[in-house]
Design an enzyme around this catalytic site. Structure first.
Site, PDB file in Angstrom:
ATOM      1  N   CYS A 167       0.810  -1.224   0.000  1.00  0.00           N
ATOM      2  CA  CYS A 167       0.000   0.000   0.000  1.00  0.00           C
ATOM      3  C   CYS A 167       0.842   1.274   0.000  1.00  0.00           C
ATOM      4  O   CYS A 167       0.315   2.369  -0.206  1.00  0.00           O
ATOM      5  CB  CYS A 167      -0.928  -0.013   1.205  1.00  0.00           C
ATOM      6  SG  CYS A 167      -1.648  -1.626   1.530  1.00  0.00           S
ATOM      7  N   HIS A 177      -2.731   8.400   5.064  1.00  0.00           N
ATOM      8  CA  HIS A 177      -2.924   7.082   4.474  1.00  0.00           C
ATOM      9  C   HIS A 177      -4.369   6.660   4.759  1.00  0.00           C
ATOM     10  O   HIS A 177      -5.064   6.223   3.869  1.00  0.00           O
ATOM     11  CB  HIS A 177      -1.918   6.097   5.073  1.00  0.00           C
ATOM     12  CG  HIS A 177      -1.940   4.749   4.434  1.00  0.00           C
ATOM     13  ND1 HIS A 177      -1.837   4.565   3.076  1.00  0.00           N
ATOM     14  CD2 HIS A 177      -2.069   3.500   4.958  1.00  0.00           C
ATOM     15  CE1 HIS A 177      -1.893   3.275   2.790  1.00  0.00           C
ATOM     16  NE2 HIS A 177      -2.046   2.606   3.920  1.00  0.00           N
ATOM     17  N   GLU A 222      -1.617   5.633  12.785  1.00  0.00           N
ATOM     18  CA  GLU A 222      -1.225   6.810  12.001  1.00  0.00           C
ATOM     19  C   GLU A 222      -1.459   8.090  12.805  1.00  0.00           C
ATOM     20  O   GLU A 222      -0.644   9.019  12.761  1.00  0.00           O
ATOM     21  CB  GLU A 222      -1.989   6.863  10.674  1.00  0.00           C
ATOM     22  CG  GLU A 222      -1.540   8.054   9.809  1.00  0.00           C
ATOM     23  CD  GLU A 222      -2.125   8.040   8.405  1.00  0.00           C
ATOM     24  OE1 GLU A 222      -3.050   7.241   8.127  1.00  0.00           O
ATOM     25  OE2 GLU A 222      -1.640   8.850   7.581  1.00  0.00           O
ATOM     26  N   LYS A 234      -9.267   8.328   0.898  1.00  0.00           N
ATOM     27  CA  LYS A 234      -9.790   6.960   0.731  1.00  0.00           C
ATOM     28  C   LYS A 234     -11.237   6.846   1.205  1.00  0.00           C
ATOM     29  O   LYS A 234     -11.917   5.880   0.882  1.00  0.00           O
ATOM     30  CB  LYS A 234      -8.916   5.967   1.496  1.00  0.00           C
ATOM     31  CG  LYS A 234      -7.526   5.763   0.902  1.00  0.00           C
ATOM     32  CD  LYS A 234      -6.773   4.654   1.612  1.00  0.00           C
ATOM     33  CE  LYS A 234      -5.373   4.459   1.044  1.00  0.00           C
ATOM     34  NZ  LYS A 234      -4.440   5.535   1.402  1.00  0.00           N
ATOM     35  N   HIS A 274      -9.350   1.988  -1.275  1.00  0.00           N
ATOM     36  CA  HIS A 274      -7.891   1.827  -1.262  1.00  0.00           C
ATOM     37  C   HIS A 274      -7.438   1.235  -2.597  1.00  0.00           C
ATOM     38  O   HIS A 274      -7.704   0.069  -2.885  1.00  0.00           O
ATOM     39  CB  HIS A 274      -7.524   0.899  -0.107  1.00  0.00           C
ATOM     40  CG  HIS A 274      -6.076   0.904   0.247  1.00  0.00           C
ATOM     41  ND1 HIS A 274      -5.100   1.421  -0.566  1.00  0.00           N
ATOM     42  CD2 HIS A 274      -5.431   0.447   1.353  1.00  0.00           C
ATOM     43  CE1 HIS A 274      -3.919   1.288   0.009  1.00  0.00           C
ATOM     44  NE2 HIS A 274      -4.090   0.700   1.178  1.00  0.00           N
ATOM     45  N   PHE A 325       1.324  -2.984   3.972  1.00  0.00           N
ATOM     46  CA  PHE A 325       1.430  -4.285   4.613  1.00  0.00           C
ATOM     47  C   PHE A 325       2.900  -4.699   4.635  1.00  0.00           C
ATOM     48  O   PHE A 325       3.615  -4.489   3.656  1.00  0.00           O
ATOM     49  CB  PHE A 325       0.667  -5.344   3.792  1.00  0.00           C
ATOM     50  CG  PHE A 325      -0.765  -5.518   4.181  1.00  0.00           C
ATOM     51  CD1 PHE A 325      -1.143  -5.666   5.502  1.00  0.00           C
ATOM     52  CD2 PHE A 325      -1.738  -5.573   3.209  1.00  0.00           C
ATOM     53  CE1 PHE A 325      -2.473  -5.862   5.848  1.00  0.00           C
ATOM     54  CE2 PHE A 325      -3.074  -5.764   3.548  1.00  0.00           C
ATOM     55  CZ  PHE A 325      -3.445  -5.905   4.870  1.00  0.00           C
TER      56      PHE A 325
END
Lengths: 434, 433
Positions: free
Chosen positions: B183, B323, B334, B355, B360, B419
């Site tokens: 990602c 993100h 985050e 997002k 995503h 990830f």
């Protein structure tokens, strides 16, 4: 940016010859091939043979930081990458548990990923397929939720193409730049080249860089068989890998992982590391193939990549003592690579030994560059160069030495080059530290 | 390391659920328009996750690029179309000649392409028939069956190996990198492009990503990992970053690319400069494969490194394009990381997640959100985080809830976390010549 020199302080491998680069080099020096008949079900896939790594999960236990490894969460690609990285870390005696040192370490690796559970995918696909009213295949969506339960969620995470890097980041305690390079057998040398620049850009002091490949995977063996890129089933396995040889019949499935440890010279010196060679130069060049899945039309790309690597090393073709080449064992690509070597080396072509491991272990995809770089480091250290196995009937374009016997040479400069069918060529130059 | 050349953004191109014109896409995003819905590419009834963010149109664009046919593969079609739009936006033609091509590069991140079951299924049916029990069928005879050429093409396309070379032909580039950091990939390509230009290796880099994960395999697969939303009865509100009711992300598809250039090269050719890529930072959690380090140490580290690379202090940042995946773990980590990296300043600036509106896009996410960051600087409306209804005590920043906000934004910190613990942050800045 800094122009600090970059040293290689460790090399590692997991190959059909076992764990470590010495096992590979010893096998090659002995003229052995580890391309053998494959057990079922892979034995049913053309060509029925390949260079398979027989190391098991238990072999990870001898590697640094093995307590953080989770073999059950690894695909074949991640497993091979883990073997290679661990073996390089061990040789480099990298102090991976050094606290803040992790902040200045990174890992670049080239890899594909393919699920190990291809059998399950086939069965899954079979389960959900049917015929529509016109007799054409159609996927029946309502069967998917049941069929997908044959998998665990983790199998899809394992499939992500950055997983070798993710595992390596944990294994090597890397908190600096980490990335995965995809798409071509030259990816391994790209990983090494970019890792060098990452250090020179000040992003890290130590970079692990490598590549991994397993061309034994059923899906790609089926594709290659259709495209007639795979070697012939009628050839004896140990005779199948024939780089730069007119009698070559195609790609020999193989698998391996290779890795090298790169360190800023000042970092390596400060910790008293054994600096085994200098990574002196890197170059690359892309030339699209003339047709999709063909080969580049001319050797111009690999020539530019090799010349760029030499130029950045401050060297010329006359300085090269040994070449480590791809040698895919397909005449169309080997011709281009042979022409490129001849053009790059010029009058020296006839004298400079050209080593290719394809005859010994088959095609290792993105591992080929890092493994060759690791072998080059050893040859610079020992002066022992493997002979040319299965190269008795060389292509006319190939101008290099052809002897099957190993040689002892006083090698100071090694050129490692990967020419690919995708058109992305890459090269690195390694120099003996004197 | 901020000693090299300045890097600027001169082009943007997208093929994403909201459309294929970045200016129009930004207008929709600034207005808080949602693109997530019930999956239509297949019938998801009975799937754990039935929500996706799909490209429901066929983009105009090249069907053939150099030696590559792209029309038979949706992912490659998106790639070529996004690249074409980015180059047009930048006013660039393909370079000709080795010297010119030597100064250009492509850094593209690719996920996986079309599901290979679409091709494996017909082979299996041909070999075994429909009535055989798939779970007991003899695989040796399946393996011995050669796929037809179209099936071989389909199986081969799974890896999207030709996506980056296709872009290289369009740009006329001699340097091609195909990379992946899950990602984080999209922003990773932008940062890598920054390095290439800053150190003088390239003058023009096309950077971005492509991902088409809304498939019958990956949607249920990632749902089993508990990464995806299960809010199937309310798909339009399923992506809800930083909201207390978030339960996973929405898979999105598309391609997004930026043209990055050295300032001197852009000026010399009279290009419009839309923003400056001021800095970037990388880090790796070195923690776990699935979960971010819960205290956000790795995430904060890459933000701090990005600020250092840009030569900026935390107080120089006007906005964080997060993100913000809408997973319970990411958004909490985050938030902690932003506070760690920016200190009290984190509470004074808007932090929003695009997002919330398109889910995503995995490998393309960072590049798309990078394009939207550039547009935010130019247009002065901070996009909202939509579907924000119930505050989560662990997420205590200003997330620009539900409505865009007019503001002068000169600098944006864009986060992308992957990830496996790979983290990248980049800093976009209003260009001042």
């Amino acid at each position: 940016m800094t122009d600090d020199r970059i040293f290689v302080t460790g090399v590692g491998a997991g190959t059909p010859f076992g764990l470590g680069v010495d096992a590979l080099l010893d096998g090659m020096l002995a003229g052995e091939s580890r391309v053998v008949a494959l057990a079922e079900p892979h034995g049913s896939l053309a060509p029925g043979y390949g260079g398979e790594v027989t190391l098991k999960a238990r072999d990870l236990r001898s590697l640094p930081n093995s307590r953080d490894m989770r073999p059950g969460t690894m695909t074949r690609y991640t497993f091979l990458s883990t073997l290679a990285l661990g073996s390089a870390m061990a040789e480099g005696e990298i102090p991976w548990d050094d606290g803040d040192g992790a902040l200045r370490r990174g890992f670049y690796v080239a890899s594909y990923t393919n699920s190990d559970r291809f059998d399950k995918y086939v069965r899954f696909a079979h389960h959900v397929i049917d015929k529509d009213a016109d007799g054409k295949p159609v996927i029946v969506d309502e069967r998917v939720p049941t069929a997908i339960r044959k998998f665990s969620g983790f199998e899809f995470l394992k499939l992500m193409n950055n997983m070798p890097t993710a595992h390596g980041g944990i294994q090597g305690r890397c908190q600096g730049p980490c990335n995965t390079f995809l798409g071509s057998p030259s990816g391994g040398l790209q990983a090494i080249g970019r890792a060098k620049l990452a250090i020179q850009d000040g992003l890290a002091d130590t970079m692990y860089a490598g590549g991994v490949g397993s061309s034994i995977h059923p899906q790609m063996m089926m594709v290659r068989a259709t495209r007639k890129l795979e070697s012939s089933s009628d050839v004896a396995p140990d005779q199948a890998g024939r780089p730069f040889d007119q009698d070559a019949t195609g790609i020999v499935p193989g698998e391996a992982g290779g890795c090298i440890v790169l360190e800023r010279a000042s970092t390596a010196t400060a910790r008293g590391a054994n600096a085994r060679a200098e990574l002196a130069g890197y170059g690359e060049w892309f030339t699209p193939p003339s047709v999709n899945r063909g080969v580049p039309p001319t050797p111009a790309g690999p020539v530019r990549a090799m010349r760029r690597a030499l130029e950045r090393a401050g060297l010329e073709a006359k300085d090269v003592d040994v070449v480590f080449a791809h040698g895919e064992s397909n005449n169309d690509l080997d011709r281009i690579e042979a022409l490129a070597l001849a053009e790059t080396l010029g009058p020296r072509s006839a004298d400079v030994p050209v080593v290719s491991m394809t005859a010994h272990v088959g095609s290792t995809e993105a591992a080929v560059g890092p493994l060759n770089a690791a072998l080059a480091v050893r040859v610079l250290e020992t002066g022992k160069v493997p002979g040319a196995l299965n190269r008795g009937n060389p292509l006319p374009e190939y101008k290099g030495p052809n002897g099957a016997a190993p040689m002892d040479i006083d090698a100071k400069v090694a050129l490692v080059s990967v020419t690919t069918r995708e058109g992305i060529a890459a090269a690195v130059v390694l120099r003996k530290i004197e | 390391m901020n000693s090299g050349r300045r890097v600027v953004v001169t082009g943007m191109g997208v093929v994403v659920p909201h459309g294929d014109d970045i200016d129009d896409v930004y207008e929709q995003i600034a207005a808080g328009k949602n693109a997530c819905g019930r999956i239509t590419k297949f019938d998801p009834t009975g799937f754990l996750c039935q929500v996706g963010s799909e490209v429901k149109y066929t983009p105009e664009g090249p069907r053939e690029v150099g030696p590559y046919l792209v029309e038979d593969n949706e992912a490659l079609l998106f790639t070529a179309a996004a690249a074409q739009r980015a180059l047009r936006y930048a006013g660039l033609e393909a370079a000709v000649g080795a010297d010119a091509m030597d100064r250009r590069a492509v850094v593209l991140s690719t996920g996986v392409g079309p599901a290979n079951i679409d091709y494996l299924g017909p082979i299996a049916m041909r070999v075994h028939g429909r009535d055989a029990d798939p779970w007991k069928a003899d695989l040796a005879s399946f393996y011995a069956a050669a796929p037809s050429e179209p099936e071989a093409v389909g199986l081969d396309h799974f890896h999207l190996d030709t996506a980056a070379p296709i872009c290289a032909v369009q740009l006329g580039a001699a340097h091609v990198y195909n990379t992946a950091s899950a990602c984080a990939s999209g922003s990773h390509t932008v940062a890598d492009a920054g390095n290439l230009i800053r150190r003088g290796e390239a003058d023009v880099v096309l950077a971005g990503g492509i991902c088409t994960p809304v498939t019958r395999v990956l949607v249920p697969g990632f749902a089993m990992l508990k990464a995806l939303t299960g809010r199937n009865d309310d798909p339009a509100h399923a992506s809800r970053p930083f909201d207390a009711g978030r339960d996973g992300f929405v898979m999105g598809e598309g391609a997004a690319m930026l043209v990055l250039e050295s300032e001197e090269h852009a000026k010399a050719r009279g290009a419009t400069i839309y923003a400056e890529l001021a800095g970037w930072g990388y880090s790796c959690d070195s923690y776990r494969l699935t979960d971010p380090q819960p205290e956000g140490i790795g995430m904060a580290l890459c933000m701090t490194r990005a600020l250092e690379s840009a030569g900026m202090a935390p107080t120089d940042i006007d906005h964080v394009n997060a993100h913000g995946t809408s997973t319970p773990l990411n958004d909490a980590a985050e938030t902690l990381a932003i506070k760690k990296a920016l200190g009290d300043h984190a509470f004074r600036i808007p932090v929003s997640s695009n997002k919330s509106m398109f889910g995503h896009l995995i490998h393309a996410a960072g590049a798309l959100e990078g394009c939207l960051s550039v547009k935010t600087i130019l247009e002065g409306v901070v996009p909202p985080t939509i579907n924000y209804e119930t505050p989560d005590p662990r997420c205590d920043l200003d997330y620009v809830p539900n409505e865009g906000r007019t503001a002068k934004v000169d600098t944006i910190l864009k986060n992308s976390f992957g990830f496996g613990g790979m983290n990248v942050s980049v800093v976009y800045k209003r260009y001042e010549g």
